[in-house]
Design an enzyme around this catalytic site. Sequence first.
Site, PDB file in Angstrom:
ATOM      1  CE  LYS A 190      -1.956   2.989   2.573  1.00 55.77           C
ATOM      2  NZ  LYS A 190      -1.749   3.880   1.809  1.00 55.77           N
ATOM      3  CB  CYS A 300      12.623   8.616   9.434  1.00 52.75           C
ATOM      4  SG  CYS A 300      13.230   7.358   8.044  1.00 52.75           S
ATOM      5  CD  GLU A 400      10.207  12.082  12.221  1.00 49.91           C
ATOM      6  OE1 GLU A 400       9.116  11.657  12.138  1.00 49.91           O
ATOM      7  OE2 GLU A 400      11.418  11.658  11.622  1.00 49.91           O
TER       8      GLU A 400
HETATM    9  P1  ADP Z   1       2.280  10.843   7.338  1.00 46.50           P
HETATM   10  O1  ADP Z   1       1.248  11.334   8.465  1.00 46.50           O
HETATM   11  O2  ADP Z   1       3.535  11.529   7.273  1.00 46.50           O
HETATM   12  O3  ADP Z   1       1.518  10.895   5.885  1.00 46.50           O
HETATM   13  P2  ADP Z   1       1.755   8.059   7.878  1.00 46.50           P
HETATM   14  O4  ADP Z   1       2.526   7.364   9.112  1.00 46.50           O
HETATM   15  O5  ADP Z   1       0.381   8.492   8.467  1.00 46.50           O
HETATM   16  O6  ADP Z   1       2.493   9.562   7.620  1.00 46.50           O
HETATM   17  O7  ADP Z   1       1.726   7.241   6.568  1.00 46.50           O
HETATM   18  C1  ADP Z   1       2.401   6.360   6.145  1.00 46.50           C
HETATM   19  C2  ADP Z   1       1.771   5.226   5.377  1.00 46.50           C
HETATM   20  O8  ADP Z   1       0.906   4.631   6.446  1.00 46.50           O
HETATM   21  C3  ADP Z   1       0.730   5.999   4.516  1.00 46.50           C
HETATM   22  O9  ADP Z   1       0.816   4.742   3.475  1.00 46.50           O
HETATM   23  C4  ADP Z   1      -0.623   5.762   4.958  1.00 46.50           C
HETATM   24  O10 ADP Z   1      -1.583   5.642   4.028  1.00 46.50           O
HETATM   25  C5  ADP Z   1      -0.564   4.782   6.063  1.00 46.50           C
HETATM   26  N1  ADP Z   1      -1.373   4.814   7.327  1.00 46.50           N
HETATM   27  C6  ADP Z   1      -1.667   5.975   7.980  1.00 46.50           C
HETATM   28  N2  ADP Z   1      -2.499   5.720   8.932  1.00 46.50           N
HETATM   29  C7  ADP Z   1      -2.801   4.197   8.931  1.00 46.50           C
HETATM   30  C8  ADP Z   1      -3.446   3.348   9.745  1.00 46.50           C
HETATM   31  N3  ADP Z   1      -4.250   3.860  10.732  1.00 46.50           N
HETATM   32  N4  ADP Z   1      -3.332   2.259   9.420  1.00 46.50           N
HETATM   33  C9  ADP Z   1      -2.575   1.601   8.407  1.00 46.50           C
HETATM   34  N5  ADP Z   1      -1.785   2.577   7.690  1.00 46.50           N
HETATM   35  C10 ADP Z   1      -1.874   3.773   7.943  1.00 46.50           C
END
Ligand code: ADP
Length: 498
Positions: A190, A300, A400
């Site tokens: 994903k 990161c 961060e």
């Molecule tokens: P940012 O907030 O910087 O976009 P994230 O950690 O939210 O970083 O995003 C990294 C990845 O995790 C993306 O592919 C995002 O769609 C996915 N993601 C965000 N929230 C969730 C969740 N609750 N469960 C699974 N995947 C998630």
Amino acid sequence: MAVVQERELLCKDWLKTPKKLLIDGKWVDAQGGKTFETRNPADDEVLARVAEGSKEDADKAVKAARKAYEEGPWRKMAPAERARLLYKLADELEKRADEFAQLETLDNGKPIKESRWVDLPQAVETFRYYAGWCTKLEGETINVNSNFFTYTLREPVGVVAQIIPWNFPLLMAAWKLGPALACGNTLVLKPAEQTPLTALRLGELICEVGFPPGVVNIVTGFGPDAAGEALSKHMDVDKVAFTGEDKTGRLIVQASTGNLKRVSLELGGKAPNIVFADADIDAAVKGAITGIFFNQGQVCCAGSRLFLEKSIHDEFMTKLTDRVSKMRQGPGLDEKTQIGPQVSREQVERIMGYVQAGQKEGAKLVCGGERPQGDLAKGYFVKPTIFDGVNNNMKIAQEEIFGPVLSVLPFSSMEEVAEQANKVIFGLSGAVWTRDIKKAHKLAAHIKAGTVWINCFNVFDPQVPFGGYKMSGYGRELGKHSIELYTNVKSVWVNVAE
Ligand code: ADP
């Protein structure tokens, strides 16, 4: 200006094609035909509409991966054959490196020179490196006693979900896919919703080179209450590998508890970049710049806390601000651009919030701290920003930011800096600049982080493990350590007693 003109865009025609989900070797619409848009961070224009994978689409992809794992040709395939497919994928990607680099720059914003000379070659080499591992996965024979012949098998984990971020979209896909495929797993990838394009183009190459259907499935879409969450919760996913924010990492761990799937996490950082008075100052200045401004600070392992020994503070800051003020900011497709836009408007707002917090807490803003005007106003740009006189307890030293904001912390002694370096919740990386090898090795041992660079910064190779201590995550990617993440060890006891 040497900007790539529209007519020179190698991905121009591809951008116009429908962007679907890859499930069971076929490109399919998302349930109900839902789509979302991905924008060009340099000018806020819509680049493409992409299928918005739902929980149901994620489920379909997991089913396809499961079928490919249990029934498909993949598991029976000779390791050398798997290797050939991975080598072929690397070759095809390399042949199209210019096209992929442009696509990455359009979607993420990063300077084309970085896409072309960092992201692409690193992704290609990662696939090649793991292609080599296919034929080197071995078990052991263990001499228990003469009544038994005992050995271990190293087997794939099974169906793997891989959730990746937007800062290195293609490279993160390679870090995840390479080892998972080398070990014989099937997977659902994903990509981040901000940057889905290079993963989809890679999906086309994966189909072209002949990976069996269902081995690699790609579901674009969102995280919470959508495809991402569905994958991390899924009862038929054996492992989830995640790179992203620490807050999301926690949600993934919670979601994984239903079937206790294996989890590996690569999360945030707040790296100390420590410069001693006896360092090669010019090299350290360049290292500090790469450390924080590479990829617009969206890294990161960024060296976001620059510790400067007081006796060189003024000289260092003069050299640093002089160089930073000359950095060319512009659209990523301009060959001369050294610092591009942030990935999204949301990130810009978040970064500007930290700039305000820094000023409020009394740090001294020495450059940047604002958005450029004129031609760049439409894009998601933030000027490279430096705060001096930062105290390690301030918000800008603890959290961060994931943007081009450097906190400078002056220090007087090795003991002081050693203590401050570890006083953060993260532990992904750190760096030390000195000519004194004793000091360097002492600190390398002392810093609680998965990577320590001595007299360098941001150096990577697919052979060298990367990952975090503390709240920067667990598990190590790259090198032989990814093989541990994507395999199970089975012990077999054979009774050979007379
Ligand atoms: P940012 O907030 O910087 O976009 P994230 O950690 O939210 O970083 O995003 C990294 C990845 O995790 C993306 O592919 C995002 O769609 C996915 N993601 C965000 N929230 C969730 C969740 N609750 N469960 C699974 N995947 C998630």
